[in-house]
Design a protein around this motif. Sequence first.
Motif, PDB file in Angstrom:
ATOM      1  N   ARG A 293       0.814  -1.218   0.000  1.00 39.13           N
ATOM      2  CA  ARG A 293       0.000   0.000   0.000  1.00 39.13           C
ATOM      3  C   ARG A 293       0.847   1.266   0.000  1.00 39.13           C
ATOM      4  O   ARG A 293       0.381   2.328  -0.425  1.00 39.13           O
ATOM      5  N   ASP A 294       2.094   1.159   0.452  1.00 37.79           N
ATOM      6  CA  ASP A 294       2.969   2.324   0.492  1.00 37.79           C
ATOM      7  C   ASP A 294       3.832   2.471  -0.752  1.00 37.79           C
ATOM      8  O   ASP A 294       4.615   3.420  -0.861  1.00 37.79           O
ATOM      9  N   GLY A 295       3.735   1.499  -1.706  1.00 36.63           N
ATOM     10  CA  GLY A 295       4.536   1.566  -2.921  1.00 36.63           C
ATOM     11  C   GLY A 295       5.847   0.833  -2.848  1.00 36.63           C
ATOM     12  O   GLY A 295       6.714   1.029  -3.712  1.00 36.63           O
ATOM     13  N   VAL A 296       6.020  -0.048  -1.864  1.00 32.05           N
ATOM     14  CA  VAL A 296       7.249  -0.827  -1.742  1.00 32.05           C
ATOM     15  C   VAL A 296       7.115  -2.090  -2.582  1.00 32.05           C
ATOM     16  O   VAL A 296       6.070  -2.756  -2.565  1.00 32.05           O
ATOM     17  N   VAL A 297       8.166  -2.428  -3.335  1.00 33.32           N
ATOM     18  CA  VAL A 297       8.151  -3.591  -4.223  1.00 33.32           C
ATOM     19  C   VAL A 297       8.056  -4.868  -3.396  1.00 33.32           C
ATOM     20  O   VAL A 297       8.862  -5.093  -2.478  1.00 33.32           O
ATOM     21  N   ALA A 298       7.061  -5.732  -3.748  1.00 32.14           N
ATOM     22  CA  ALA A 298       6.833  -6.961  -2.985  1.00 32.14           C
ATOM     23  C   ALA A 298       7.333  -8.198  -3.709  1.00 32.14           C
ATOM     24  O   ALA A 298       7.676  -9.194  -3.066  1.00 32.14           O
ATOM     25  N   ASN A 299       7.353  -8.204  -5.031  1.00 32.01           N
ATOM     26  CA  ASN A 299       7.891  -9.340  -5.780  1.00 32.01           C
ATOM     27  C   ASN A 299       8.437  -8.833  -7.108  1.00 32.01           C
ATOM     28  O   ASN A 299       8.325  -7.652  -7.426  1.00 32.01           O
ATOM     29  N   TRP A 300       8.981  -9.753  -7.921  1.00 26.62           N
ATOM     30  CA  TRP A 300       9.770  -9.343  -9.094  1.00 26.62           C
ATOM     31  C   TRP A 300       9.730 -10.469 -10.110  1.00 26.62           C
ATOM     32  O   TRP A 300       9.953 -11.642  -9.756  1.00 26.62           O
ATOM     33  N   ASN A 301       9.452 -10.188 -11.357  1.00 22.47           N
ATOM     34  CA  ASN A 301       9.436 -11.244 -12.369  1.00 22.47           C
ATOM     35  C   ASN A 301      10.616 -11.090 -13.328  1.00 22.47           C
ATOM     36  O   ASN A 301      11.382 -10.128 -13.266  1.00 22.47           O
ATOM     37  N   ALA A 302      10.741 -12.079 -14.235  1.00 27.61           N
ATOM     38  CA  ALA A 302      11.892 -12.092 -15.145  1.00 27.61           C
ATOM     39  C   ALA A 302      11.870 -10.884 -16.081  1.00 27.61           C
ATOM     40  O   ALA A 302      12.924 -10.351 -16.441  1.00 27.61           O
ATOM     41  N   GLY A 303      10.666 -10.460 -16.500  1.00 23.72           N
ATOM     42  CA  GLY A 303      10.583  -9.282 -17.358  1.00 23.72           C
ATOM     43  C   GLY A 303      11.088  -8.037 -16.662  1.00 23.72           C
ATOM     44  O   GLY A 303      11.764  -7.200 -17.270  1.00 23.72           O
ATOM     45  N   ALA A 304      10.758  -7.904 -15.369  1.00 22.77           N
ATOM     46  CA  ALA A 304      11.261  -6.754 -14.612  1.00 22.77           C
ATOM     47  C   ALA A 304      12.780  -6.808 -14.512  1.00 22.77           C
ATOM     48  O   ALA A 304      13.460  -5.777 -14.621  1.00 22.77           O
ATOM     49  N   ARG A 305      13.316  -8.000 -14.319  1.00 24.30           N
ATOM     50  CA  ARG A 305      14.770  -8.134 -14.228  1.00 24.30           C
ATOM     51  C   ARG A 305      15.419  -7.761 -15.558  1.00 24.30           C
ATOM     52  O   ARG A 305      16.457  -7.085 -15.593  1.00 24.30           O
ATOM     53  N   ARG A 306      14.813  -8.172 -16.689  1.00 21.65           N
ATOM     54  CA  ARG A 306      15.400  -7.877 -17.986  1.00 21.65           C
ATOM     55  C   ARG A 306      15.292  -6.393 -18.328  1.00 21.65           C
ATOM     56  O   ARG A 306      16.250  -5.782 -18.818  1.00 21.65           O
ATOM     57  N   ILE A 307      14.133  -5.797 -18.052  1.00 22.52           N
ATOM     58  CA  ILE A 307      13.914  -4.410 -18.451  1.00 22.52           C
ATOM     59  C   ILE A 307      14.653  -3.445 -17.538  1.00 22.52           C
ATOM     60  O   ILE A 307      15.323  -2.516 -17.995  1.00 22.52           O
ATOM     61  N   LEU A 354      14.144   4.828 -15.211  1.00 20.82           N
ATOM     62  CA  LEU A 354      15.574   4.564 -15.050  1.00 20.82           C
ATOM     63  C   LEU A 354      15.833   3.079 -14.873  1.00 20.82           C
ATOM     64  O   LEU A 354      15.085   2.379 -14.173  1.00 20.82           O
ATOM     65  N   ARG A 355      16.907   2.591 -15.493  1.00 23.69           N
ATOM     66  CA  ARG A 355      17.385   1.236 -15.252  1.00 23.69           C
ATOM     67  C   ARG A 355      18.393   1.247 -14.103  1.00 23.69           C
ATOM     68  O   ARG A 355      18.783   2.304 -13.608  1.00 23.69           O
ATOM     69  N   ARG A 356      18.830   0.052 -13.737  1.00 24.94           N
ATOM     70  CA  ARG A 356      19.785  -0.059 -12.637  1.00 24.94           C
ATOM     71  C   ARG A 356      21.085   0.668 -12.962  1.00 24.94           C
ATOM     72  O   ARG A 356      21.713   1.266 -12.081  1.00 24.94           O
ATOM     73  N   ASP A 357      21.504   0.640 -14.242  1.00 24.92           N
ATOM     74  CA  ASP A 357      22.769   1.288 -14.615  1.00 24.92           C
ATOM     75  C   ASP A 357      22.618   2.788 -14.846  1.00 24.92           C
ATOM     76  O   ASP A 357      23.574   3.448 -15.260  1.00 24.92           O
ATOM     77  N   GLY A 358      21.428   3.342 -14.591  1.00 23.40           N
ATOM     78  CA  GLY A 358      21.221   4.768 -14.723  1.00 23.40           C
ATOM     79  C   GLY A 358      20.740   5.224 -16.085  1.00 23.40           C
ATOM     80  O   GLY A 358      20.404   6.397 -16.256  1.00 23.40           O
ATOM     81  N   THR A 359      20.705   4.324 -17.087  1.00 20.90           N
ATOM     82  CA  THR A 359      20.214   4.712 -18.407  1.00 20.90           C
ATOM     83  C   THR A 359      18.704   4.853 -18.385  1.00 20.90           C
ATOM     84  O   THR A 359      18.010   4.264 -17.562  1.00 20.90           O
ATOM     85  N   ARG A 360      18.207   5.619 -19.334  1.00 19.03           N
ATOM     86  CA  ARG A 360      16.769   5.884 -19.405  1.00 19.03           C
ATOM     87  C   ARG A 360      16.121   5.042 -20.501  1.00 19.03           C
ATOM     88  O   ARG A 360      16.768   4.691 -21.492  1.00 19.03           O
ATOM     89  N   PHE A 361      14.857   4.742 -20.308  1.00 17.66           N
ATOM     90  CA  PHE A 361      14.056   4.096 -21.353  1.00 17.66           C
ATOM     91  C   PHE A 361      12.650   4.656 -21.272  1.00 17.66           C
ATOM     92  O   PHE A 361      12.190   5.082 -20.213  1.00 17.66           O
ATOM     93  N   TRP A 362      11.982   4.665 -22.418  1.00 12.64           N
ATOM     94  CA  TRP A 362      10.607   5.183 -22.477  1.00 12.64           C
ATOM     95  C   TRP A 362       9.655   4.043 -22.138  1.00 12.64           C
ATOM     96  O   TRP A 362       9.672   3.009 -22.786  1.00 12.64           O
ATOM     97  N   ALA A 363       8.858   4.241 -21.106  1.00 10.96           N
ATOM     98  CA  ALA A 363       8.047   3.152 -20.553  1.00 10.96           C
ATOM     99  C   ALA A 363       6.567   3.465 -20.670  1.00 10.96           C
ATOM    100  O   ALA A 363       6.133   4.611 -20.565  1.00 10.96           O
ATOM    101  N   SER A 364       5.804   2.386 -20.909  1.00 12.90           N
ATOM    102  CA  SER A 364       4.347   2.427 -20.789  1.00 12.90           C
ATOM    103  C   SER A 364       3.989   1.761 -19.467  1.00 12.90           C
ATOM    104  O   SER A 364       4.337   0.598 -19.238  1.00 12.90           O
ATOM    105  N   VAL A 365       3.311   2.489 -18.577  1.00 13.94           N
ATOM    106  CA  VAL A 365       3.085   2.040 -17.202  1.00 13.94           C
ATOM    107  C   VAL A 365       1.590   1.953 -16.931  1.00 13.94           C
ATOM    108  O   VAL A 365       0.829   2.858 -17.301  1.00 13.94           O
ATOM    109  N   VAL A 366       1.182   0.839 -16.293  1.00 20.99           N
ATOM    110  CA  VAL A 366      -0.197   0.673 -15.838  1.00 20.99           C
ATOM    111  C   VAL A 366      -0.144   0.230 -14.375  1.00 20.99           C
ATOM    112  O   VAL A 366       0.584  -0.710 -14.039  1.00 20.99           O
TER     113      VAL A 366
END
Length: 798
Positions: A293-307, A354-366
Amino acid sequence: MAHAGLHDPVLVGLSVAIAMLAAFVALDLADRMKAASGWARRAWLMAAALVLGGGVWSMHFVAMLAFRLPGIEITYDFGLTLLSLALPVAVTAFGLSIAKGSGAEGWGAQGSRGEGADGTRPRTARIALAGLVTGLGIVTMHYTGMAAMHLPGVLHYDPAWVAGSVVVAVVAATTAIRLALAESGVGLRVAAAMVMGLAIAGMHFSGMQGLTVAHHAAVIPSAAETGFGQARLAVGVTVVTVVVLILALSAAAIDRRFSQNASREAAALRASEERYRLLLQSVTDYAIYMLDRDGVVANWNAGARRIKGYEAEEIVGTHFSCFYTEEDRARNVPARALATALAEGKFAAEGWRLRRDGTRFWASVVIDPIRGEDGAHVGFAKVTRDITERRRAEEALAQAQGALAQAQKMEAVGQLTGGVAHDFNNLLMAVLGSLELLRKRLPDDPRLLRLLDNAVQGAERGAALTQRMLAFARRQDLKPEPVDLARLVRGMADLLQRSIGPGMRIETRFPARLPPALVDAHQLELALLNLVVNARDAMPEGGTITIAARAGGQEGASQEGTGREETGLDGTGTMLCLAVSDTGMGMEADTLARAQEPFFTTKGVGKGTGLGLSMVHGLAAQSHGRLVLRSRPGAGTTAEIWLPVAAQAAAEPPLRPAAESHALPSQVVLVVDDDPLVLENSAAMLEDLGHRVIEARSGHEALALMRRARTLDLVLTDHAMPEMTGIELAARILAERPALKVILATGYADFGPGEGTDLPRLAKPYDQAALARMIETVVRGAGPGLGDDTVVPFPKSA
């Protein structure tokens, strides 16, 4: 007198059956105990202890009922009987508690590792201790029950048999507890119950084997006074045992059914969760994860790891705002996104992440809120997709559409300009021709001649403007030939220097060996002069103009300058670049984008027509090349004309022998033009030259006049006419009269591939001298296929 006593075989068998049945029920309850947890496990433990302890007690008393002393009536003390019932239940519960662990600790994984609840005591030692305690308790129960017997005599026990019964009791109890803890099916449970029942019965009868009774005469209390009789006791024990076992089995069966249903539901849930987990882990194009509810990440999938580049252990437990840019975090975008999702039921947006390495990408977010079965908000589901490539493709498409729209606009303007220039040429043709004839007939009055010269100069400036318009529309009549760019620039050096004035300097940079370009030399000179004048105007405080040339591939010609693309390169893969650079103020991006548009100029009123770069652009495109502009504010401007390489080296034109000057005899000329002014003007100039003229206003009229004319030497026809063009008319004329000579007069080069290449062409607007030279060339030449257009258009000034 001592008696060893007798046993009723039927009751003995019944006692053994009770022991086996009680053992089976106890093992069944122990199985439920292993499947339960918490208070339910403790309840099943007590039930198993009650069944096992009660079963041992029931077996014991049924077996006691099977014991007979001839001539002696046996009764039982009520208090001791109840005590003997409580003892096995208590010690069995205590023994099972020792075996499974202290307090509420369960079996399960700890027992399977061979360790107790405290993790230090081996499981086998605890089972042995539990068996010892339970066995001693059962032995105590046995002899307490024996003490409850009332009979006229004294009981004597053989120590050896007593010791044997103790051993059997301990072994039986240990076996029972071990079997209760073991995983077993129904078949193994039945076999274990038989073995345990026989062991328990064996404990009882081994103890009874060492019993002797010393009979003596005494008053035997009646059953009504001292306790229960054997018959009533047997009935009571049997009823209690059966009721307890039936209730226990029923409870176990019901619990097993519920447990099976729960297990199936749990298995289905685990399978569903596993499928869901596999689904999420298999999706690599989308980052799918949950937030609390506070916006803290609770789990993570392979797509999130790749992107995003984070491993699960790096990001789980971190606030999701770390994916946002510093600017978005400053504007509180993450918090507003969660608030919008919670208030509206969904949040969808695109933006930089932002990615982990600091680079930017254009994201579609839902982001969607997650609610529990009771409707309470428990967190958020977040789906992110990397659409950087799609955005780039959309931007490229938008640029291409913009370039296409610009090209279509320029093409439309070019068509309009070409049509206007063609009509304007005809008007100038009539004006200039009439002024030239008028000059011959006016008296030698200086004032009149000055006015006439002004009119001629104005018409010539109009003709020059028309030539630029035709160049922009790519409809000027070009004569491409191999041109040495370095020699052309050297030949123009004086003219260029005079055009820019003494306050500026021109530098040239040409490689030692440069192949010739395929271009109209005269039009290239005009284009180069236009670029140099533009460079001069961009440097009001003075500066340096650099003219350079180089060879390059098509990729050089296709680099972006103004955001436009041109097609129609020569396809050979080799191009030449003639560049004019200045050190002036440069242009802004908006100005650079419009620089090649016709009539666009940044100069003051009266200082430019806005057609200079448009003319250069048209020349380059019509020559199968392109014009590229590069400029930055404060860094000057570079204009590059890319031209195809000529197939053969440029050569100096051979010197023609001077033609002998002989008067040309009078010719009969058929003049064809749909414009009456041009037709009348051309006829007047021909008559002034001494030729006879036949006038026709269309191609069909010209053919009719040709067929009626007995004498006809030459045809001078316009090209752009309705119904029948000049080229079509020439083809019809030559088909009927091959010896007849035809001149094509046009300033509008809108020809198809190969059209009119064998016809001599006279460029409009032309003067009388140009007309006379063309007629002399054609008449004295090799015939209609001469094709040598040596006539210079009337406007000679740049």
